[in-house]
Design a protein around this motif. Structure first.
Motif, PDB file in Angstrom:
ATOM      1  N   LEU A   1       0.909  -0.969  -0.034  1.00 34.70           N
ATOM      2  CA  LEU A   1      -0.124  -0.091   0.015  1.00 34.70           C
ATOM      3  C   LEU A   1       0.773   1.157  -0.218  1.00 34.70           C
ATOM      4  N   ASP A   2       0.430   2.313  -0.616  1.00 39.95           N
ATOM      5  CA  ASP A   2       1.353   3.618  -0.507  1.00 39.95           C
ATOM      6  C   ASP A   2       0.941   4.415   0.712  1.00 39.95           C
ATOM      7  N   ARG A   3       0.427   3.457   2.062  1.00 38.13           N
ATOM      8  CA  ARG A   3      -0.325   4.097   3.238  1.00 38.13           C
ATOM      9  C   ARG A   3       0.927   4.940   3.923  1.00 38.13           C
ATOM     10  N   PRO A   4       2.322   4.709   3.749  1.00 34.46           N
ATOM     11  CA  PRO A   4       3.239   5.449   4.389  1.00 34.46           C
ATOM     12  C   PRO A   4       3.214   7.094   3.727  1.00 34.46           C
ATOM     13  N   LEU A   5       3.309   6.739   2.431  1.00 41.25           N
ATOM     14  CA  LEU A   5       3.340   8.144   1.672  1.00 41.25           C
ATOM     15  C   LEU A   5       2.085   9.136   1.977  1.00 41.25           C
ATOM     16  N   LEU A   6       0.981   8.344   1.852  1.00 43.33           N
ATOM     17  CA  LEU A   6      -0.220   9.271   2.244  1.00 43.33           C
ATOM     18  C   LEU A   6      -0.246   9.667   3.452  1.00 43.33           C
ATOM     19  N   ALA A   7       0.076   8.793   4.310  1.00 39.58           N
ATOM     20  CA  ALA A   7      -0.022   9.367   5.856  1.00 39.58           C
ATOM     21  C   ALA A   7       0.995  10.601   5.742  1.00 39.58           C
ATOM     22  N   THR A   8       2.428  10.504   5.200  1.00 37.87           N
ATOM     23  CA  THR A   8       3.151  12.048   5.242  1.00 37.87           C
ATOM     24  C   THR A   8       2.367  13.006   4.485  1.00 37.87           C
ATOM     25  N   LEU A   9       1.451  12.610   3.703  1.00 42.16           N
ATOM     26  CA  LEU A   9       0.756  13.594   3.070  1.00 42.16           C
ATOM     27  C   LEU A   9      -0.389  14.090   3.608  1.00 42.16           C
ATOM     28  N   ARG A  10      -0.750  13.498   4.665  1.00 45.37           N
ATOM     29  CA  ARG A  10      -1.983  13.534   5.512  1.00 45.37           C
ATOM     30  C   ARG A  10      -3.147  13.421   4.933  1.00 45.37           C
ATOM     31  N   ILE A  11      -3.100  12.555   3.993  1.00 49.15           N
ATOM     32  CA  ILE A  11      -4.429  12.262   3.181  1.00 49.15           C
ATOM     33  C   ILE A  11      -4.904  10.787   3.565  1.00 49.15           C
ATOM     34  N   GLY A  12      -6.112  10.614   3.426  1.00 52.94           N
ATOM     35  CA  GLY A  12      -6.626   9.192   3.478  1.00 52.94           C
ATOM     36  C   GLY A  12      -7.749   9.073   4.364  1.00 52.94           C
ATOM     37  N   THR A  13      -8.642   8.348   3.628  1.00 52.93           N
ATOM     38  CA  THR A  13      -9.756   7.983   4.650  1.00 52.93           C
ATOM     39  C   THR A  13     -10.234   6.529   3.886  1.00 52.93           C
ATOM     40  N   GLY A  14     -11.392   6.112   4.614  1.00 52.87           N
ATOM     41  CA  GLY A  14     -11.774   4.773   3.991  1.00 52.87           C
ATOM     42  C   GLY A  14     -13.093   4.422   4.592  1.00 52.87           C
ATOM     43  N   GLU A  15     -13.913   3.575   4.003  1.00 50.30           N
ATOM     44  CA  GLU A  15     -15.057   3.029   4.452  1.00 50.30           C
ATOM     45  C   GLU A  15     -15.506   1.611   4.285  1.00 50.30           C
ATOM     46  N   PRO A  16     -16.217   0.921   5.002  1.00 55.19           N
ATOM     47  CA  PRO A  16     -16.758  -0.337   4.903  1.00 55.19           C
ATOM     48  C   PRO A  16     -17.967  -0.472   3.871  1.00 55.19           C
ATOM     49  N   TYR A  17     -17.635  -1.641   3.136  1.00 53.20           N
ATOM     50  CA  TYR A  17     -18.774  -1.705   2.265  1.00 53.20           C
ATOM     51  C   TYR A  17     -20.258  -2.071   3.079  1.00 53.20           C
ATOM     52  N   PRO A  18     -21.406  -1.479   2.585  1.00 53.43           N
ATOM     53  CA  PRO A  18     -22.591  -2.105   3.106  1.00 53.43           C
ATOM     54  C   PRO A  18     -22.729  -3.340   3.663  1.00 53.43           C
ATOM     55  N   ASP A  19     -22.304  -4.222   2.587  1.00 55.21           N
ATOM     56  CA  ASP A  19     -22.547  -5.971   2.917  1.00 55.21           C
ATOM     57  C   ASP A  19     -21.121  -6.153   3.468  1.00 55.21           C
ATOM     58  N   GLU A  20     -21.026  -7.427   3.668  1.00 55.09           N
ATOM     59  CA  GLU A  20     -19.627  -8.148   4.019  1.00 55.09           C
ATOM     60  C   GLU A  20     -18.987  -8.097   2.759  1.00 55.09           C
ATOM     61  N   LEU A  21     -19.684  -8.548   1.384  1.00 52.96           N
ATOM     62  CA  LEU A  21     -18.759  -8.611   0.170  1.00 52.96           C
ATOM     63  C   LEU A  21     -19.521  -8.305  -0.923  1.00 52.96           C
ATOM     64  N   GLN A  22     -19.022  -7.120  -1.627  1.00 53.64           N
ATOM     65  CA  GLN A  22     -19.623  -6.398  -2.737  1.00 53.64           C
ATOM     66  C   GLN A  22     -19.906  -7.588  -3.710  1.00 53.64           C
ATOM     67  N   PRO A  23     -21.022  -7.548  -4.351  1.00 50.27           N
ATOM     68  CA  PRO A  23     -21.385  -8.774  -5.307  1.00 50.27           C
ATOM     69  C   PRO A  23     -20.908  -8.426  -6.693  1.00 50.27           C
ATOM     70  N   ALA A  24     -20.438  -9.381  -7.467  1.00 47.13           N
ATOM     71  CA  ALA A  24     -19.778  -9.339  -8.582  1.00 47.13           C
ATOM     72  C   ALA A  24     -20.837  -8.821  -9.757  1.00 47.13           C
TER      73      ALA A  24
END
Lengths: 365, 365, 365, 365
Positions: C165-188
């Motif tokens: 992941l580019d997590r360390p880079l985005l963390a230093t850029l103070r950017i980033g959020t996320g969210e869970p999908y409404p259901d457990e698994l997104q349908p195909a």
């Protein structure tokens, strides 16, 4: 007694005839041999003097009115070496348009892109997509493809300018249509000089306006251009161009339009540029000054108002004959097209210290 | 009694004469009125059947040898509606070349870019800048501008392929030269298939090779192309193209060359595409299958080996007449040129549910 | 007797205190002197052996389930020399995730871009924005920023892969959020392998799909990648990389994502690359084979499954210790970031014939 | 009696310890839950008043000399909410430098790019790669990465300017080095104002200078900038920025440098912009005027000379409190970085007619 054609010959002729009947041909039949001496200019340069052009516009002024008689009162410059194209260059036109006091050249739009470089007159206005753009000598005005544009002269004198259109290029590409504006003149929907203000100044751009394929700046004022040339002249000189700028699309830093590039050049008093050639074509208008251009050994003497067409790959060098006054040359070029097709090349003239021997004086015929 | 010309007429004629004597003309004299109905195809489509082409190549095989008699043994397809261009399209050629067993088409290079789409034969080789490229039916081989290329057929059968050059385009731009290679055939300095291996596979690129203006990949193998088409067909279909890919320059993701684009298309059994038009021109070769294309209401029936030229802005739709076999159409297009000049447009045919009424059957004349 | 601080010192201290009280500081107070010897690696390389990683995943398998206990069952590799970043590199992570039979890693999305390089297991599936993507060893799977993605293992064995992941880079850029999908698994919502089919094959691209900032191709199959490497190996070798490709965004020819670049490399039996360094960082996973990498004089011996982090500007060279088997190294790199900021540089190691003297063996601590 | 830890807990702790001993960690251990309310500013805004800054520079003038005591006499603005970064923003600095009459800030170069926005004083000079650049209030001077630069003040008064460097960004990327110039001051090898003349004027560019990654224009004069702002103000206003320009690289039309963008903004008397937010950070200096900025509901009142740091994603709106005088705000922004990483976003504030309720007044602490 007459000689019989050889059997081979008969067979070949029959073959060619049959091919023709089937919408085919033999490639080897008309093969151009690779030209010895390699690349050279595909046609001849041409020169038109203002002394010949101006009176014809006077006459045109008496004979036709824009609108009823003619969509535009425009005199075309025809390069005799490419007469079939009916243009100064094989890709671009260099024509002169005149609008008399009180006249209107009705609004229309077409696929062809166009530029206007103002030669004479004051305070006429071109309305480009609803923006009134004032026109004074030395100004460059853009009317990009499919932009509405109409001209109106409410001043007391005639208005004359150079028109360059990409008409020959688009004609060879079989592209192009146009339509008149519903009314005679599109009304102004923006303040005078909107795009000039919108595109601020040197090194400035409205927030977020990026990468537009065609310049949204429609007016390049002579006062600013001339000042920039004089400032540059204090600093440096290019051996082939002396003091020169390309007009640019402020959103890209590239040429103003994909089919027409615009260039302004100042030759300082007495300056003689070294000869070079490039794979793009150029037609220049002498805005101020007098001098000579040597093209493939042919000397063309020019003075204010004249036009000179330089075909691609022609060796050329410029000389300002005045000891006291700079000369200003405006050029329309097809460099953006040649560059887009990855066909750009430039060569410096190596012999005789970089200056061509003059083999003849230019004579129209 | 005969009528005298009006004074105005006499003045105008005199004016036109004087203009001509001074290398000028009046723009309004030959003005094309804005075409009613707006944009439409600038010339007619054309169709050539393999049944007519193949025998002419047989004859050519008896009449001329590549090298001594002809730089190349090539039959040109001439679109009668633009006869002066001596080409299938106004920008691109669609010709057929044949090299017989043991023959060599000597190495040369020219400003013109070219592609070869292999129609018939196996195991002939084109040497592109020192790289031997094998040629099998359905392969696409690139010979970009100013790259040395020569062909040699060491197989036991004749080798035939489609040639597309940007010759008409470069001719209108007055650009172009060429030269023969010092020897008959440039020797191979790279292993067979070098660029194919160098440009790896799907989604892979050699480290650091970026943004080259012309594709450094010279061979696109049919086996890989056909497989990709079948895989795509399992997933989706485009209403106007059914199943289609552009061949790309792997260093940019764009068209293979700045002047010629290449496209491969599979029409599934019985599929009838909806009609659309675009501002670029296309000429296709029927690699496999049989069907019809309706162009501006004219129905052209085609089968394997045929060629069809589609001018810009012509409404067109394709129909695969087989219920069991897919049809494969290879197209050479001038889209990269039109796109670079910011003149790209596409329209969907809205009437009759997206299908044109057939007004006539195509007949050559 | 004790020494009094000088008056200057007192004044300066008082000044620094007052600055601090006003949310200011003195630049000269903590100035780093320009480092003698110029540029060098800002931190140490690191090595993790599969022999240590694999058992920890076993344990994790017993301790936590994805979803309830942990969003993902992921073991992070922590480079001790940048412990504060909690990552292998300062910009990118190299972690290992395990999904057991019957398990689901629930769908979510986040600003961070991620790649998965499959290490072990068969037939698990990642659903990326509705497209099911199958995962087999050696496959590269992209889950670009803000794309929904969830993993499901319906096979009979555990599924293990490398996460970058580019997590360390985005963390230093103070950017980033996320969210869970409404259901457990997104349908195909798309067929399995849709983007693979959509992006055809080598040198092919769907008509008109151009210039997307992030690769729309989500799966790069090992079978195709390995074949491409073997074909390239027959042709050529790079002295610093031996046989290597960058994975590319098929719509641009550039790196797959703006923050993470992906590279695959084959070291032929016994091959020893010459040393070089570059201004981008890299972390590689040993997919197959065993050998050594010398980094700034430190020898790191690696075998299948291991991970090695190479900081920017570290001199490095690779050696495949097998006489018979090739070694395959997959690398995640931050080159696209460094290139975008115009900070790209590369140097070849000039001394000792291009090979570093080994000064020590790597030891973790 | 004390409670025993559960077995699970013990196992988990032991596991975490063993991971740590092997340079690993468990991702789920420190997982940040997806923040409810989605994206918001990652840290607090900050305000520094000129009334506090100016006296500290006076003191610094007495305490240290550039060169012997300090490479530069620079006061740093420290945003308390990101104290560890020791900067105004997490990517860019906003510091103030003072050079007294007769002083020289010795020439050096470093990887960091920098800009200077002149606050006070006349006729000091910065020598950038051999070009002397004059500095007057409101001028923007660029010293791109790895360009030599030194400052000299031969005037009779102190010279003060804002420094923005990309130091925090490059520090997080672990990139950067520097070196002093062999002599105290690099000698001038070009005439004063060379790049200003070279890059002509509005809409002009030297022939052939295209696509340079960093602006070759080093000076943007206030006189020209202010005039452009006033001309734009006559034409139009942006609801979020009122009257604003980005400074551009004349060879691309893009931001001046890949890591720092520069923006100038005029708030007309009494104008209150609507609130918006974007994913890039900004720090502005009040060149002239007084007013307020509401940031995430916090009201910051500012006047001439002040500095305000706006973190990414903070809702912000500006108000010019004067009925008669415009306010001019210069901003350094990290937009080019965010854009290059494809992370650019902008949102308009929808509630309360586009204006935030003020929840508190800013207070430093």
């Amino acid at each position: 007694m007459d000689v019989e054609p050889s059997t081979e010959q008969t067979d070949m002729d029959a073959f060619f005839e049959e091919l023709a009947s089937k919408r085919m041909d033999a490639l080897w039949r008309r093969e151009e041999p690779s030209r010895p001496g390699g690349r050279r200019a595909p046609y001849a340069p041409a020169h038109w003097s203002w002394g010949e052009i101006r009176p014809m516009l006077e006459r045109a002024g008496q004979l036709v009115k824009p609108g009823p008689d003619a969509a535009r009162r425009v005199i075309q410059l025809i390069n005799p070496s490419i007469r079939e194209v009916r243009s100064a260059l094989h890709t671009l036109t260099a024509n002169v348009q005149m609008v008399l006091p009180g006249e209107i050249a009705p609004s229309h739009r077409h696929t062809n892109a166009a530029i206007r470089f103002i030669i004479e007159g004051e305070a006429a206005v071109t309305i480009v997509n609803g923006e009134p753009v004032s026109m004074s000598p030395g100004d460059l005005v853009l009317t990009p493809g499919w932009h509405w544009h109409g001209h109106v002269n409410q001043s007391s004198g005639p208005m004359l300018w150079m028109d360059t259109l990409d008409r020959p290029l688009l004609a060879t590409l079989r592209i192009g249509t146009g339509e008149p504006y519903p009314d005679e003149l599109q009304p102004a929907t923006k303040p005078m000089g909107h795009s000039s203000a919108h595109f601020g100044g040197k090194g400035l751009r409205p927030v977020g306006e990026r990468g537009q394929p065609v310049s949204p700046l429609f007016l390049y004022r002579w006062a600013e251009t001339e000042q920039a040339l004089h400032e540059l002249a204090k600093m440096e000189s290019d051996p082939f161009d002396d003091v020169a700028f390309d007009y640019v699309n402020p959103t890209t830093g590239g040429h103003v339009m994909p089919t027409i590039g615009c260039r302004i050049q100042m030759l300082r008093p007495g300056f003689h540029t070294r000869a070079h050639r490039h794979s793009y074509a150029s037609v220049f208008h002498v805005f101020r000054g007098s001098g000579s251009t040597i093209v493939d050994g042919v000397q063309i003497d020019w003075s204010q108002g004249d036009f000179v067409a330089l075909p691609p790959l022609s060796w050329h060098e410029h000389l300002n004959r005045s000891d006291s006054e700079p000369a200003f040359l405006y050029s329309s070029i097809d460099e953006p097209v040649i560059e887009a097709l990855n066909l750009l090349s430039e060569d410096e003239y190596a012999e005789h210290g970089g200056y061509q021997p003059v083999t003849s004086k230019y004579s129209a015929s």
